[in-house]
Scaffold this motif. Structure first.
Motif, short mmCIF file in Angstrom:
data_model
loop_
_atom_site.label_atom_id
_atom_site.label_comp_id
_atom_site.label_asym_id
_atom_site.label_seq_id
_atom_site.Cartn_x
_atom_site.Cartn_y
_atom_site.Cartn_z
N ILE A 21 9.05 8.09 6.14
CA ILE A 21 8.04 7.16 6.64
C ILE A 21 6.70 7.57 6.08
O ILE A 21 5.99 8.38 6.65
CB ILE A 21 8.02 7.13 8.18
N GLU A 22 6.36 7.07 4.91
CA GLU A 22 5.11 7.35 4.22
C GLU A 22 4.62 6.05 3.62
O GLU A 22 5.38 5.11 3.38
CB GLU A 22 5.32 8.38 3.10
N LEU A 23 3.33 5.98 3.32
CA LEU A 23 2.78 4.82 2.65
C LEU A 23 2.95 4.97 1.16
O LEU A 23 3.06 6.07 0.62
CB LEU A 23 1.30 4.65 3.01
N LEU A 24 2.96 3.82 0.45
CA LEU A 24 3.18 3.81 -0.97
C LEU A 24 1.96 3.25 -1.68
O LEU A 24 1.19 2.50 -1.13
CB LEU A 24 4.41 2.96 -1.31
N ASP A 25 1.84 3.59 -2.95
CA ASP A 25 0.73 3.09 -3.74
C ASP A 25 1.21 2.90 -5.17
O ASP A 25 2.25 3.42 -5.58
CB ASP A 25 -0.46 4.06 -3.69
N LEU A 38 -1.92 1.72 0.47
CA LEU A 38 -1.48 0.55 -0.26
C LEU A 38 -2.67 -0.26 -0.74
O LEU A 38 -3.64 -0.43 -0.03
CB LEU A 38 -0.60 -0.33 0.64
N GLN A 39 -2.56 -0.78 -1.95
CA GLN A 39 -3.57 -1.70 -2.48
C GLN A 39 -3.07 -3.12 -2.21
O GLN A 39 -1.97 -3.48 -2.60
CB GLN A 39 -3.74 -1.48 -3.99
N VAL A 40 -3.89 -3.91 -1.57
CA VAL A 40 -3.44 -5.23 -1.16
C VAL A 40 -3.54 -6.24 -2.30
O VAL A 40 -2.81 -7.19 -2.36
CB VAL A 40 -4.27 -5.72 0.06
N LEU A 93 6.28 -7.70 -1.33
CA LEU A 93 7.26 -7.20 -0.36
C LEU A 93 6.71 -6.02 0.42
O LEU A 93 6.98 -5.86 1.62
CB LEU A 93 8.55 -6.78 -1.08
N TYR A 94 5.94 -5.18 -0.25
CA TYR A 94 5.37 -4.01 0.42
C TYR A 94 4.22 -4.37 1.36
O TYR A 94 3.99 -3.67 2.36
CB TYR A 94 4.86 -3.00 -0.61
N LEU A 106 8.89 -2.24 5.29
CA LEU A 106 9.67 -2.13 4.05
C LEU A 106 9.22 -0.97 3.17
O LEU A 106 10.04 -0.37 2.47
CB LEU A 106 9.57 -3.44 3.27
N HIS A 107 7.92 -0.64 3.20
CA HIS A 107 7.45 0.40 2.29
C HIS A 107 8.04 1.77 2.65
O HIS A 107 8.02 2.69 1.83
CB HIS A 107 5.91 0.46 2.27
#
Length: 380
Positions: A21-25, A38-40, A93-94, A106-107
């Motif tokens: 459970i981590e954020l993605l970039d 995350l960059q939107v 999706l992210y 999902l991320h």
């Protein structure tokens, strides 16, 4: 839930557990990485992290005599769906919710290994409908399409370690690029790819990630079970419910688990036979119609199927509510009585509430008994 991760932080795609459970970039190279924000906004066209080129349209394409990197970048920048490129669809999706989605964001499933537009073949009606498949490090996501609203609709996410994939050969050349996914806990599904190259990519990618997913399970340090058991907090119970619906269960029998509905309650208990008194640790999971009995290995890595009981055919009888001796008896017409011992008072009270049924009265009023006659009023 007061917790940002249920597994140790790992580096590299092969070491990222299925429940990380981590954020993605997105880095400058176009690779999704862990631990950053995350960059939107839509990303610039870049080289994807996939090993296989995706199917952008349902037609064969002949690459120009250019380098492989330029070719992949060219295909990745072409419009795939609803005016979006493949890179943009991945980021969407992210960052955007999927309709009817269930579970964690999902991320948290990690990197997208491969994705493409395919057709789902119904073996009974012979009808084909569009689907978008997304392969993560340890899961395969199936999405339906709402083209009018340009929206993805969630249909299911399957753990790779619980499925098998095989090529289906057809005489008809127009439907020759088919493969099937199946497993003891999932319904068989047949997908049709746009061309042989995309089908080969799906077969190789799923097999490769499936092997790594199975190998990953051998290491207890990457198992979410070791962090969710004992499930002595409500957030652990909720996470464990989702884990069981999306993870393989050894020696599973019967209908797939997702056909049993949503889990109502679960906890670890000790079960002993009333005659032998041999106690064994079990994980009880209550569904709307069934009580599922599972076991967990000593290293908290694997879950094994032990049996299920129809909820209508069993009843809980209170035996002891003393601290340290929270016990009730599980009885039924087609089973030997079992003594259930709970660790926490909350679990004991919930099991009694869910499973206790009133005794059947021997003299009940029949539904067919006519109502009593009402005497007529006398005239004054």
């Amino acid at each position: 839930m007061g917790c940002c991760s249920v597994t140790p932080k790992a580096g590299g795609i092969d070491e990222v557990g299925p429940d990380e459970i981590e954020l993605l970039d997105v880095e400058a190279t176009g690779v999704w990485t862990l631990g950053e924000r995350l960059q939107v906004s839509r990303p610039e066209t870049s080289e994807p992290p996939h090993r296989c080129p995706s199917v952008l349209q349902f037609k064969e394409e002949v690459p120009d005599p250019i380098s492989s990197n330029e070719f992949m970048q060219k295909r990745n920048s072409q419009v795939l769906l609803w005016g979006w490129t493949k890179d943009e669809l991945h980021q969407r999706l992210y960052t955007h919710p999927v309709r009817d989605w269930e579970g964690r964001p999902l991320h948290t499933y990690g990197d997208i290994i491969h994705s493409s537009l395919v057709s789902l073949h119904n073996g009974y009606t012979k009808v084909m409908s569009e689907r978008y498949l997304v392969l993560f490090s340890f899961h395969l996501l199936i999405l339906a399409l709402d083209n009018s609203n340009q929206d993805f609709i969630y249909e299911g996410i399957l753990p790779l370690s619980a499925i098998e994939v095989r090529v289906i050969s057809q005489q008809d050349s127009s439907a020759s690029h088919m493969f099937e996914i199946s497993g003891p806990m999932v319904d068989s599904k047949i997908f049709i790819c746009a061309n042989a190259a995309d089908r080969k990519c799906w077969i190789e990618s799923i097999e490769d990630r499936r092997y790594k997913s199975l190998r990953q399970q051998l290491s207890p340090s990457h198992s979410a079970l070791s962090y969710l058991l004992p499930c002595d907090e409500n957030w652990k119970k909720e996470e464990l419910k989702r884990y069981l619906l999306r993870s393989p269960i050894w020696q599973w029998e019967g209908t797939p688990i997702h056909h049993m509905g949503q889990p109502v309650y679960l906890s670890l208990v000790h079960i002993s036979n009333m005659q032998t008194h041999a106690s064994q640790e079990r994980l009880l999971v209550l569904f709307p119609l069934d009580l599922l009995i599972l076991s967990v290995d000593t290293q908290r890595v694997h879950v094994k199927y032990e049996g299920r009981l129809p909820r209508k055919g069993i009843r809980a009888l209170e035996k002891s509510a003393l601290p340290g001796r929270l016990q009730f008896e599980l009885t039924g017409d087609l089973m030997e009585p079992l003594k259930i011992s709970c660790t926490y008072p909350e679990d004991y009270q919930n099991w009694i509430f869910q499973l206790q049924q009133p005794e059947k009265l021997p003299h009940t009023i029949s539904n067919h008994t006519p109502p009593p006659l009402i005497p007529k009023k006398r005239r004054s």
